[in-house]
Design an enzyme around this catalytic site. Structure first.
Site, short mmCIF file in Angstrom:
data_model
loop_
_atom_site.label_atom_id
_atom_site.label_comp_id
_atom_site.label_asym_id
_atom_site.label_seq_id
_atom_site.Cartn_x
_atom_site.Cartn_y
_atom_site.Cartn_z
N ALA A 177 -7.32 -8.58 -8.57
CA ALA A 177 -8.50 -9.31 -8.11
C ALA A 177 -9.01 -10.29 -9.15
O ALA A 177 -9.57 -11.34 -8.82
CB ALA A 177 -9.60 -8.33 -7.71
N ASP A 218 -3.54 3.46 17.33
CA ASP A 218 -4.30 2.24 17.08
C ASP A 218 -3.47 1.17 16.39
O ASP A 218 -3.93 0.03 16.28
CB ASP A 218 -5.53 2.55 16.24
CG ASP A 218 -6.80 2.57 17.08
OD1 ASP A 218 -7.09 1.54 17.70
OD2 ASP A 218 -7.48 3.62 17.13
N SER A 261 -11.36 -1.41 -1.25
CA SER A 261 -10.07 -1.53 -0.58
C SER A 261 -10.23 -1.99 0.86
O SER A 261 -9.59 -2.95 1.31
CB SER A 261 -9.34 -0.18 -0.59
OG SER A 261 -8.51 -0.04 -1.71
N HIS A 305 -4.61 6.09 3.04
CA HIS A 305 -5.04 4.79 2.53
C HIS A 305 -4.31 3.65 3.21
O HIS A 305 -4.93 2.73 3.78
CB HIS A 305 -4.82 4.71 1.02
CG HIS A 305 -5.51 3.54 0.38
ND1 HIS A 305 -4.94 2.28 0.36
CD2 HIS A 305 -6.70 3.43 -0.24
CE1 HIS A 305 -5.77 1.45 -0.24
NE2 HIS A 305 -6.85 2.12 -0.62
N VAL A 359 -6.39 -15.35 -6.79
CA VAL A 359 -6.65 -14.29 -5.83
C VAL A 359 -8.12 -14.33 -5.40
O VAL A 359 -9.00 -14.61 -6.22
CB VAL A 359 -6.32 -12.92 -6.44
CG1 VAL A 359 -6.67 -11.78 -5.49
CG2 VAL A 359 -4.83 -12.85 -6.81
N ASP A 401 0.84 -1.20 0.00
CA ASP A 401 0.00 0.00 0.00
C ASP A 401 0.87 1.24 0.00
O ASP A 401 2.08 1.18 -0.28
CB ASP A 401 -0.92 -0.02 1.23
CG ASP A 401 -2.30 0.52 0.92
OD1 ASP A 401 -2.40 1.73 0.66
OD2 ASP A 401 -3.28 -0.27 0.93
#
Length: 599
Positions: A374, A251, A426, A272, A379, A242
Site C-alpha cells: 500500500a 455467492d 483488507s 480471508h 498503489v 490471497d
C-alpha cells in the site's frame, strides 16, 4: 586656555574620525566575505527548491510534496528509515514519492541495495531470493551460489520483470544480510531477503446480524442498488492475490475465470480469500460491489502450524506475473508487510502497463511504519471505516492513504459455503477494487491517471478538510464516480463526430451494464442497432440535447440516464411517425430521419 582655541576633547574627536571610518570599513569587508562564502561553495537553489526545515536538513536535498509533509510519527520513522537505507548504498539524496512517502531507489538505480534495513526481521531467516536479467545465464548464477555456499531451492521465469527469480537456502547460522551483500558483489542481478506478508483481517466471527443482504450496510452506504443500474463490472478481469478461495460458494458461483497456485501445495478453502472475493463479486444472498467481474484467483497465501496464512516475495511476484499475463485490469492486494525492492520494481512495471493496483493500508495501528504494497507510490492505499464513517482504530495512517471504504463488521462469504463478519483494511481494499471495475466497464480504455482522478475527486470528504493521513481523500463513492465519468465522456465527445462504440464510451442506452430482475441482461432496443455514421451523429446530437434538458430539470445519476434514453426514443419515434405520415420510404427515409433528429 586661550580665547578662541579649540577644546582638547573636540580636537581628539576630530583626529579619531578617520580611524573609526577605517575600522568600520574593515568590519564591513569581513562581513561581506563571510556572507559570500556559502554562495561560492554552494550554488543557488532552484526557484522551486524547498528550504531546509532545520539544521539536520542543511547540506542535503530533500524534495517535499506540495502538500503537508508526513504528519505523524509513523511517517517520520519511514522517512528516517528511507534515509538510512539510502545511506547504506551511498546515495546522497532522497526524494519524496507522489504519495508523500520517501522514494526508495529501484534495483539498478544509484544507491540501491537489497540488504534489509537494520532491525527488519519480516523475512524467512534461512532463505533469500535473487533476480537475474535475461542476459545472465542460470549457470552463472548457480556457479556464484555454489561459491557462496547457497543451496538452490528453485527458480521461475518472470515475464513482467524479465529474467529469472531464484530462491536459495543459507548455510547453518549464516545471516541473510551477509548473504545478500555477498551475492550483490557478484554483480549478476538483485539479491534480497524472501520477505513475508500477512493478510489484513481481524479474526472472523459468525454473523449475528439478520440473514440476507439487509445486514450489509455497505450496500446502502455505497448506493449499490442505484450504481448497478449503470454498471456491474461486467467481464472486467480482477486478480485477487490471497489465500485459497472457496470457488464452490453459492455467492461466488460462475464468477471465476482462471485460477493459479503460486504456493505449490493444496490448501483448504480459507475465510480471508473467500471473503475478499465476495466483497467484490457476491451475487446471490449477498451483493458485491461489482457482481459482474471475472475473478482471476491467485492462491499465494498459505497457513503453517504456527501462523495464519502468509506469503513470501516469491509467491507474490509469481502471482502478479501470472495475473498480468492473463490480462488482469485490476490487482487486489489485501495484505501488508515490509518494503520489498523486487515487489517495488514489479509494481512499477505493472503500473506502467496500465494495471490498477489496490492494497490494504494495514491494521498495525496509527503509530506503525507504512506497510507495503500500500505504501508504494504506484498503489492506491485503502483504509477502513465503519457504518458511521468512523476510522478503524487499528488502521495504519500516513500521507499515502488515498481512500476509505467500509471495513468494520462487514458481512461476507466464508469458506465451506458459510458467512462471516469481517473487519480490517483488507475488505475495504476489496470494495475499492470493485468500484474500479465498475468504472472500467463503462470506459474500458480509461487510463490509470484518469481513473484515479475520478476516484479521488468524487470521494466523500471525511475528517479534516481535503486529503489527510487518516481517511485520504475520503469515502469512495461509486455513484458520484460513475456520474462524473458520464459527464466527462459527454463533454469530451465531439458532437459532429460519429458516436463512439458502446465498448469504448459511456452511452445512455441499455447496451451494457443493466440487469433485469432475474439477472439476465436487458436486450438492447431496436434503435441501438448499427446505423450509418450520419444517423449516429444525429442521434448523438439529440442525446446531448436531451442530457442538457434533463440536467436543467435537476436530474442526475440514473434518473438522468433514464430521462435521456426516453427522450431520445421519443424523438426517434416522432420522426418515424412523420416519415410514415409523409410516406417517406427506402433510402430517403434515412436522410429524413437524420434531418429530423438533427433539427
Amino acid at each position: 586656555m586661550h580665547p578662541g582655541a579649540t577644546p582638547y576633547w573636540k580636537r581628539a574627536g576630530i583626529r579619531l574620525i578617520p580611524l573609526l571610518v577605517a575600522v568600520a570599513a574593515i568590519g564591513l569587508s569581513l562581513t561581506d566575505r563571510t556572507s559570500a562564502a556559502p554562495r561560492v561553495a554552494k550554488p543557488a537553489p532552484a526557484a522551486n527548491a524547498p528550504k531546509p526545515q532545520n539544521g539536520k536538513d542543511a547540506g542535503r536535498t530533500v524534495a517535499r510534496p506540495p502538500s503537508a509533509p508526513p504528519a505523524n510519527a509513523a511517517s517520520q520513522r519511514e522517512e528516517k528509515n528511507g534515509r538510512q537505507q539510502a545511506a547504506q548504498g551511498g546515495a546522497k539524496t532522497n526524494t519524496i514519492a507522489r504519495n508523500g512517502l520517501p522514494r526508495r531507489p529501484l534495483p539498478g538505480e544509484a544507491g540501491f541495495t537489497g540488504v534489509p534495513p537494520r532491525g527488519e526481521r519480516r523475512f524467512i531467516s534461512n532463505e533469500m531470493v535473487f533476480h537475474s536479467g535475461a542476459n545472465v545465464s542460470p549457470q552463472a548464477v548457480e556457479a556464484a551460489a555454489r561459491r557462496l555456499g547457497l543451496t538452490p531451492l528453485g527458480a521461475q521465469s518472470l515475464t513482467l520483470t524479465g529474467g529469472q527469480l531464484f530462491r536459495f537456502r543459507l548455510g547453518e547460522g549464516r545471516q541473510v544480510a551477509d548473504a545478500v551483500r555477498a551475492l550483490e558483489a557478484e554483480k549478476l542481478g538483485t539479491a534480497q531477503p524472501n520477505y513475508v506478508y500477512s493478510l489484513q483481517q481481524n479474526a472472523a466471527s459468525a454473523p449475528t446480524l439478520p440473514a440476507g443482504d439487509a445486514a450489509q450496510y455497505a450496500v446502502s452506504k455505497l448506493r449499490l442498488r442505484d450504481v448497478h443500474r449503470w454498471s456491474v463490472g461486467k467481464d472486467v478481469p480482477v486478480a485477487v492475490i490471497d489465500s485459497q478461495i472457496d470457488a464452490a460458494h453459492p455467492d461466488l458461483a460462475g464468477a471465476f475465470g482462471e485460477q493459479f497456485d503460486a504456493v505449490g501445495k493444496a490448501d483448504k478453502a480459507d475465510n480471508h480469500g473467500t471473503g475478499m472475493t465476495g466483497a467484490i463479486v457476491a451475487h446471490r444472498r449477498l451483493l458485491g460491489v461489482a457482481p459482474g467481474v471475472r475473478i482471476l484467483a491467485v492462491h499465494a497465501f498459505s497457513p503453517d502450524q504456527q501462523n495464519s496464512a502468509q506469503a513470501t516475495t516469491q509467491h507474490v511476484l509469481a502471482g502478479i506475473d501470472w495475473a498480468i499475463e492473463k490480462g488482469a485490469r485490476i490487482i487486489n492486494m489485501s495484505f501488508a508487510g515490509p518494503y520489498d525492492p523486487m515487489l517495488q520494481l514489479a509494481l512499477k512495471k505493472a503500473h506502467d502497463k496500465g494495471i490498477v493496483l489496490i492494497a490494504a493500508a494495514g491494521n498495525a495501528g496509527p503509530r506503525s511504519q507504512p506497510l507495503y504494497p500500500a505504501a508504494d507510490e504506484n498503489v492506491i492505499a485503502v483504509t477502513a471505516i465503519d457504518a458511521n464513517d468512523r476510522l478503524l482504530p487499528q488502521a495504519n495512517q500516513g500521507p499515502h492513504i488515498a481512500l476509505a471504504a467500509p471495513g468494520v463488521g462487514v458481512l461476507e462469504p466464508a469458506a465451506n459455503a458459510g458467512y462471516q463478519l469481517t473487519t480490517g483494511t483488507s475488505v475495504a481494499a476489496a470494495h475499492v477494487s470493485g468500484v474500479a471495475a465498475l468504472i472500467i466497464e463503462r470506459k474500458p480504455d480509461i487510463d490509470f491517471a484518469a481513473l484515479e482522478k475520478i476516484l479521488f475527486s468524487t470521494a466523500k470528504d471525511l475528517g479534516p478538510k481535503g486529503r489527510d493521513s487518516q481517511f485520504g481523500f475520503g469515502l469512495v463513492d461509486p455513484y458520484r464516480a460513475l456520474d462524473a465519468l458520464a459527464d466527462k465522456v459527454a463533454a469530451d465527445r465531439p458532437t459532429a463526430a460519429p458516436a463512439a462504440s458502446a465498448a469504448t464510451a459511456v452511452s445512455e442506452t441499455f447496451r451494457v451494464s443493466q440487469l433485469a430482475p432475474g439477472g439476465a441482461p436487458i436486450a438492447a432496443p431496436r434503435g441501438t442497432q448499427a446505423e450509418a455514421d450520419d444517423v449516429r451523429a444525429s442521434v448523438e446530437k439529440k442525446r446531448l440535447v436531451c442530457r442538457q434538458e434533463g440536467a436543467s430539470k435537476g436530474m442526475r445519476g440514473p434518473d438522468l440516464q433514464d430521462y435521456v434514453v426516453i427522450c431520445v426514443a421519443e424523438a426517434r419515434l416522432a420522426c418515424l411517425k412523420q416519415a410514415v405520415a409523409q410516406k417517406v420510404r427506402g433510402a430517403e427515409r434515412r436522410d429524413f430521419l437524420n434531418s429530423c433528429l438533427g433539427s
